[in-house]
Design a protein around this motif. Sequence first.
Motif, PDB file in Angstrom:
ATOM      1  N   HIS A  61     -49.907  -7.530  58.420  1.00 13.48           N
ATOM      2  CA  HIS A  61     -50.054  -8.938  58.078  1.00 13.48           C
ATOM      3  C   HIS A  61     -50.862  -9.673  59.141  1.00 13.48           C
ATOM      4  N   PHE A  72     -53.000  -9.201  53.964  1.00 18.07           N
ATOM      5  CA  PHE A  72     -52.864  -7.953  54.732  1.00 18.07           C
ATOM      6  C   PHE A  72     -54.252  -7.377  54.950  1.00 18.07           C
ATOM      7  N   HIS A  99     -47.138   0.278  53.370  1.00 16.42           N
ATOM      8  CA  HIS A  99     -48.601   0.224  53.412  1.00 16.42           C
ATOM      9  C   HIS A  99     -49.159   1.634  53.343  1.00 16.42           C
ATOM     10  N   CYS A 143     -55.230   0.125  50.423  1.00 15.74           N
ATOM     11  CA  CYS A 143     -53.790   0.248  50.258  1.00 15.74           C
ATOM     12  C   CYS A 143     -53.524  -0.073  48.795  1.00 15.74           C
ATOM     13  N   HIS A 148     -52.226  -5.565  47.402  1.00 13.50           N
ATOM     14  CA  HIS A 148     -52.620  -5.463  48.809  1.00 13.50           C
ATOM     15  C   HIS A 148     -54.138  -5.319  48.980  1.00 13.50           C
TER      16      HIS A 148
END
Length: 218
Positions: A61, A72, A99, A143, A148
């Motif tokens: 993050h 992210f 992740h 990811c 994400h």
Amino acid sequence: MKSISLFLFFCFITSPVFAAMNHGGMIMDEKGMIMNHNPDKLPKDCKEISEDVNITIRGGHKFAKDSPGKMFTYDKRDWQVSPCARVNVTFINEDDIRHQFMIHGLPGYMYPKGMFTIELYGKGQKTGSFIVPSRDYTYYIHCEVSQHTEKGMKGQLKVGKGSGDLDSILGLSAPLTPDLYPINNTHYTWLALIFSIIIGAFLIRLLPGLFTSKHSEP
Ligand SMILES: [Cu+2]
């Protein structure tokens, strides 16, 4: 005889509990998994490993803090290695959520679905390897956890000269679908603005007069 068979059966069914499982190209434990780890199998077009490249890539993050609208990302999103290199990736997850470091486009005859992946379920790190083919190509890294990629977790790995830059990589290339917030001013907007300026000017002239008249009384 029966007790020996039972003992062997017991050993067989409980053994995976004591070690990280490794099946079908997947190494997994309670912290995460590595898919299609390949430290020694050469792609068809490579005679030997040209170089060993150790890369450490952090995900989290905090790396997206300075990018408005993103949530992210990786600490570095652009990598380059020589053809037939063995890439040893140490992926560090700095968040308490899942992740991945996932790379696409590798030869399907060695890497099922053309992928190599390191996944961490929370804070921690894992190291895995893959060997790239010889052609100049830009591989897509991301990811895959829902949203994400869109929220910034995207990168690229160029082999040789690569094949151009991918889109939407933070700090490197323009987004394919930029966030736009259009403001549609109409005639009424301008009329309202002019009206506000006139009222404002009127108040500025009027208000000091009100104060001075009060204070000037003997
Ligand atoms: Cu992620």
